[in-house]
Design an enzyme around this catalytic site. Structure first.
Site, mmCIF file in Angstrom:
data_model
loop_
_atom_site.group_PDB
_atom_site.id
_atom_site.type_symbol
_atom_site.label_atom_id
_atom_site.label_comp_id
_atom_site.label_asym_id
_atom_site.label_seq_id
_atom_site.Cartn_x
_atom_site.Cartn_y
_atom_site.Cartn_z
ATOM 1 N N CYS A 43 -2.188 -0.433 6.654
ATOM 2 C CA CYS A 43 -2.183 -0.983 5.383
ATOM 3 C C CYS A 43 -1.766 0.173 4.300
ATOM 4 C CB CYS A 43 -3.646 -1.687 4.857
ATOM 5 S SG CYS A 43 -3.491 -2.350 3.508
ATOM 6 N N CYS B 239 -3.187 -0.095 0.995
ATOM 7 C CA CYS B 239 -4.875 0.170 1.180
ATOM 8 C C CYS B 239 -4.830 1.668 0.984
ATOM 9 C CB CYS B 239 -5.584 -0.336 2.190
ATOM 10 S SG CYS B 239 -5.390 -2.131 2.476
ATOM 11 N N ASP B 240 -4.003 2.563 1.643
ATOM 12 C CA ASP B 240 -4.240 4.010 1.951
ATOM 13 C C ASP B 240 -3.110 4.858 1.576
ATOM 14 O OD1 ASP B 240 -6.393 3.254 3.324
ATOM 15 O OD2 ASP B 240 -5.537 2.914 5.206
#
Length: 301
Positions: free
Chosen positions: A131, A134-135
């Site tokens: 992701c 996300c990261d």
């Protein structure tokens, strides 16, 4: 006992649904085949959930579980193998027993399709991610690689190009499957390099990723690319096989439902990554859970 709401899956969507259902005074049963929390428990740091600046995925899941059970939701760790709908009652069959409910919420999620190379799982949270949104921020100013040829991989590469020093986009074919507009935008980026006709053969590093070895499928040449992060974007696999004869699925196996989270079967709802949707994030999973639970409460009257 006949439960008001039976929820299949104890990820963010399922536990959010349990919280809203229990708060509405409904009897709620959550059935989960594995551990509660879903994919987020593998994320060491979560920094994109509104109102929570920083939390580990495990702690986030623990809080959801505690909140749901504290409100009275019952959670059993059993694998659901079949669901039957008979008018107003729904029968949820596990490997151990059968439960009866007045409504059902399917929140089984989806799993990221892995590359299938050695040590991939070992590096999750230590350089391997599925992701980018996300990261990606954790790799600001670093070199990273994205694997995939669809629109998700292209969008991930575009997103990461705004954070990272260099982005390698690795694809096993000579042309991308994703939208051409994304390809055109990537070609304009000075810090993006296409690595085509190539596959990832090995992820290198000790405690953290420090590079990938890629193989050109024509020449057989192995090239080592030093990177701190590897973002895998080769698709997801929804966990809906047990419901294929019950609710409508799309060609990829996702449960067909709009933002109201209602399926084509009366009294059966869905929430989270297992349904047809554009954005699959922690926030949208929680939103789906609330929507599905409130829709179930409205159905129950």
């Amino acid at each position: 006992m006949v439960y008001d709401i039976i929820i299949v899956g104890a990820g963010t969507a399922g536990l959010s649904a349990a919280i809203y259902g229990a708060r509405a005074g409904k009897s709620v049963l959550v059935l989960e085949a594995n551990s509660y929390g879903g994919q987020i428990i593998r994320s060491p740091e979560v920094e994109n959930y509104p109102g929570i600046a920083h939390i580990s995925g495990y702690e986030f899941a623990e809080n959801l579980y505690a909140q749901a059970t504290g409100l009275g939701a019952k959670i059993e760790f059993e694998n659901v193998v079949e669901i039957r709908a008979d008018g107003k009652e729904k029968y949820v069959v596990t490997e151990d027993q059968e439960y009866t409910g007045r409504s059902v919420i399917l929140a089984t999620g989806a799993v990221n399709r892995p590359l299938g190379v050695d040590r991939e799982e070992d590096f999750i949270g230590a350089g391997v991610s599925y992701c980018a949104t996300c990261d990606g921020a954790f790799f600001k100013g670093k070199d990273v690689a994205v694997v995939g040829g669809g629109s998700t991989a292209l969008e991930d590469a575009l997103f990461l190009s705004g954070y990272c020093q260099k982005v390698y986009l690795i694809h096993r074919r000579d042309a991308f499957r994703g939208e051409q507009k994304y390809v055109d935008r990537l070609k304009e980026k000075d810090n993006v390099e296409f690595v085509l006709n190539s596959t990832v053969e090995e992820i290198t590093g000790s405690d953290f990723v420090d590079g990938v070895d890629v193989k050109n499928k024509f020449s057989g040449e192995i090239r080592h690319i030093p990177v701190s992060g590897l973002f895998v974007a080769i698709g997801q696999m929804p966990q809906n096989d047990s419901f294929s004869g019950l609710v409508k699925l799309d060609g990829s196996g996702y449960i067909v439902a709009n933002e109201d989270c209602r399926t084509n079967v009366e009294g059966i709802f869905t929430a989270g990554d297992c349904r047809t949707k554009t954005v699959r994030q922690l926030t949208t999973a929680a939103s789906d859970g609330a929507t599905a639970a409130l829709a179930a409460c409205e159905y129950l009257g």
